[in-house]
Design a protein around this motif. Structure first.
Motif: not given
Length: 331
Positions: A130, A162, A167-168, A171, A176
Motif C-alpha cells: 500500500a 490506498i 488508511e494504509r 488496509a 487487504k
C-alpha cells in the motif's frame, strides 16, 4: 482531477475583514497532502496564530496525495501548498510552473510494515504494498525499500494506491495488502500493535515542503514572503514548545496515545529532519532526480537548483532574523 475549490486565485488574494477589532488579513487557501508529522509546520502556524500575526488568514485544504496537490497548485486552485518533492520535480520536468520555497522535512523516513508472519522480502514476493498515490513520496520511497529487499517494484509486487497513512495501516491490518509504507506516527502505532518492520528507509530526500509557482511569486511576492516567514516561525515554535507541538499533532491526526504522540513528535522536530533555516534540500532533490534520469533525458540534465526558489529564506537568513529566533536556544 480532484474537485475544484470554490475559490479561484483572484478571490484567494482578496483582503477580507476578519472582525472590527482585527486588522485586515489576506485570505489564503493552501493545499496539504499529508496526515503525518510532516504537516506540523502549517498546523502549528495556524493553531498558534502565527499566520494571523503575519497578516494571513489561512484555510488548509487536504488533498489525497502529492500528485493531486501539485495539480491543484499548477491549476491555480491553491497558490501555495504543503507538498512533497517528487510530484513537484515530475511536474516541472513535464514543463509545469512550480517551485519549492521552503524545505519542510528534508530527511524522509518510511517503514515498510507487514503482518508478523511475513518477515522477509522473499515472503512478500507476489504480494501487494500500500502506498498513497503513484508518483508521490511514498511511491518513490517504496521502490527504494523494495530494491533493498531484492525485489523489483514493477515485477515482483503490486503497488496499490490506498491513500492516507491511517488508511494504509487499516488496509494492512485487515489483510487487504501484505505490506504498507508508513511514516510517523502510524509506523509507531503499527509497531506497538505488533506489526513487523520489514525495512526502514531513512535518507536525505526532499519531503513535504512549501510549494508555489513562479507566477504567484511574480504577482504576489509579499504573500509568499509572509508565508515563508510564518513557516520559519512555526518551525521555531515546534522546536521550543514541545507541549504545544504534541497538542497540535494530537488534534490534526486525532490520536490520543500519548506514547505514540511523544515518540512521533520528538522524531519529527530534530534539526536533521526539520532544519531551522528551511532552505529546500538540493541534495534531497538530487536523490529524486537520480532514478528518474534512468528513463527521462530531461531528468538526466536537470539541475536540482532548477526546482527551488530560495530568495525568501535567504532574505530572512541574511537579515539575521532566523539566528535571532534561535539565540540562546539549547541544542
Amino acid at each position: 482531477m480532484h474537485k475544484r475549490l470554490a475559490v479561484g486565485l483572484s478571490t484567494i488574494f482578496l483582503l477580507a475583514t476578519i472582525s472590527p477589532a482585527e486588522a485586515q488579513l489576506t485570505r489564503l487557501t493552501i493545499g496539504n497532502n499529508t496526515l503525518s508529522t510532516n504537516g506540523l509546520p502549517a498546523w502549528m502556524a495556524k493553531e498558534a496564530g502565527i499566520f494571523a500575526r503575519n497578516g494571513l488568514d489561512v484555510q488548509i485544504v487536504y488533498f489525497r496525495g502529492g500528485t493531486i496537490t501539485t495539480m491543484a497548485l499548477i491549476a491555480r486552485e491553491t497558490p501555495i501548498s504543503q507538498v512533497s518533492g517528487p510530484p513537484i520535480v515530475s511536474a516541472v520536468l513535464k514543463g509545469a510552473d512550480a517551485v519549492l520555497v521552503a524545505a519542510g522535512n528534508v530527511v524522509s523516513e518510511y517503514w515498510l510494515m507487514s503482518k508478523p508472519e511475513l518477515k522477509s522480502g522473499a515472503q512478500l514476493r507476489g504480494g501487494s504494498v500500500a502506498i498513497a498515490t503513484f508518483g508521490g513520496l511514498s511511491d518513490s520511497i517504496s521502490r527504494i525499500a523494495l530494491q533493498k529487499l531484492g525485489l523489483n517494484a514493477a515485477r515482483d509486487v503490486t503497488l496499490v494506491q490506498i491513500g492516507t497513512i491511517p488508511e494504509r495501516l487499516s488496509a494492512l491490518e485487515s489483510g487487504k495488502v501484505q505490506a504498507a509504507m508508513l511514516n510517523a506516527p502510524d509506523n509507531f502505532r503499527a509497531q506497538k500493535r505488533g506489526l513487523h518492520k520489514l525495512m526502514d528507509v531513512r535518507l536525505t530526500y526532499q519531503g513535504i515542503g512549501v510549494g508555489t509557482t513562479p507566477t504567484v511569486i511574480r504577482e504576489n511576492p509579499d504573500v509568499v514572503r509572509r508565508y515563508v516567514k510564518s513557516q520559519i516561525e512555526a518551525v521555531h515554535r515546534l522546536k521550543t514548545d514541545r507541549e504545544a507541538g504534541i497538542k497540535v499533532l494530537a488534534k490534526y491526526l486525532n490520536i490520543q496515545d500519548r506514547e505514540v504522540l511523544e515518540r512521533a513528535y520528538d522524531d519529527a522536530i530534530t534539526d536533521e529532519k526539520l532544519p531551522p533555516k528551511q532552505y529546500p534540500s538540493v541534495e534531497g532533490i538530487k536523490k529524486i532526480l537520480e532514478p528518474l534520469a534512468e528513463n527521462d533525458p530531461k531528468a538526466k540534465t536537470a539541475k536540482p537548483e532548477d526546482f527551488v526558489d530560495t530568495r525568501f529564506i535567504k532574505e530572512l537568513d541574511d537579515s539575521g532574523f532566523i539566528d535571532e529566533l534561535y539565540k540562546g536556544r539549547k541544542r
